[in-house]
Design an enzyme around this catalytic site. Sequence first.
Site, short mmCIF file in Angstrom:
data_model
loop_
_atom_site.label_atom_id
_atom_site.label_comp_id
_atom_site.label_asym_id
_atom_site.label_seq_id
_atom_site.Cartn_x
_atom_site.Cartn_y
_atom_site.Cartn_z
N GLU A 21 -0.21 7.05 1.65
CA GLU A 21 0.16 7.32 3.04
C GLU A 21 -1.02 7.85 3.85
O GLU A 21 -1.94 8.46 3.33
CB GLU A 21 1.29 8.36 3.11
N HIS A 56 8.08 9.55 -1.67
CA HIS A 56 8.08 8.11 -1.37
C HIS A 56 7.60 7.36 -2.60
O HIS A 56 6.64 7.77 -3.25
CB HIS A 56 7.21 7.82 -0.16
N CYS A 114 3.06 4.65 5.30
CA CYS A 114 2.37 3.91 4.25
C CYS A 114 2.22 2.45 4.68
O CYS A 114 2.37 2.11 5.84
CB CYS A 114 3.12 4.04 2.94
N SER A 122 7.88 5.76 5.15
CA SER A 122 7.67 7.20 4.93
C SER A 122 8.48 8.11 5.85
O SER A 122 9.67 7.89 6.00
CB SER A 122 6.18 7.54 4.92
N SER A 147 12.77 6.57 -0.58
CA SER A 147 12.21 7.67 0.20
C SER A 147 13.24 8.77 0.33
O SER A 147 14.45 8.51 0.35
CB SER A 147 11.81 7.19 1.61
N GLU A 160 0.83 -1.20 0.00
CA GLU A 160 0.00 0.00 0.00
C GLU A 160 0.87 1.25 0.00
O GLU A 160 1.54 1.56 0.98
CB GLU A 160 -0.92 0.01 1.23
#
Length: 353
Positions: free
Chosen positions: A10, A251, A81, A67, A238, A7
């Site tokens: 965020e 990110h 995230c 993140s 990141s 996923e």
Amino acid sequence: MAVSGFEGFEKRLELQFSSDNNSTEPIGIGLREIDFESVEQVLHLVQCSVVSALGNQHFDSYVLSESSLFIYPTKIIIKTCGTTQLLKSVHPFILLAQSLVNLRVTSIRYTRGSFIFPLAQPHPHTNFHEEVLYLEDNIPETLCYRKASVIPSKLTCHSWHVFSADSDHHHIDMPLYTTVEVCMTDLDPTLARKFFRFPNDGKNGDSAGKEMTGITGINRINPNAKICDFAFDPCGYSMNGLDGHRYSTIHVTPEDGFSYASFECVVDSIQNNDDDIMADMVKKAVKVFGPRTVSVATTSATTETCMRINAVLEKQVGMKCRSYSMDDFPAAGTVVFQTFTTRRNNNNNNNRI
């Protein structure tokens, strides 16, 4: 049951603090006095950790395994995230601020886009209603001006979720900022491959991240920023950028089928040329990734800011604005949510939460 991918979207939390009413002590470095061990304990609850850090005279910046975290003297911004449980940081951060540096929370803002894999999210992030209930139960009653809203888009799979709470004595003399959160999906595969590492490349996350920053042109989005970057193995990236008191962050989840990248930056709302600076940074960030769909949430924005972002994405990047919505929130101000697609975009608009 199909296995979900990572996923990328965020969850973002911003906590604003001020001195206790009865305190006459100067704030000084304020929240930056909180020791790293205490910060790590909060991150453990969220289920992430620090992988790289950098600070300047204005704030401390942490790149996380999921993140970023920014700590100012009177403000904390954390975004995570994956399947992290971000909202579990709310109450611990409030307690740390009160007990260690005698600061009380005066406003909270929680934002996120629509998850790509909503069914994979754990409590309290199973849906926005549950998130709001959790926040209501874990913030002080002094934050009495509250609002929760889902800002829709004509693209049914893209909505912007906002919860805002403010005390009845929020400081009106605080610096005014405009925050832009950019979410990009369906990245250009050729550009996304730049965020994969070669097996056994002999590099660590810091050195590989620095190389990605250079070859992708991320270092040119804001040439004035000092960058703290990290590359994950086998893929993902990141970065946090520090430019005086202003931050930016990127990110990347580059895998095919659920590729995603985010760009966030903040500028001074009162500076005459900052609308142009912000629009230019958004343009450069979008060009780094070549996404088919872009969502832009602009908070405390002037109309001019949104018009400039709209213009550069449509005229210079070749995207089409498909939706424009706005709403007002206590403390946060006005939130404008726009969605853009490439003119050839044929995405399937699956419903997301």
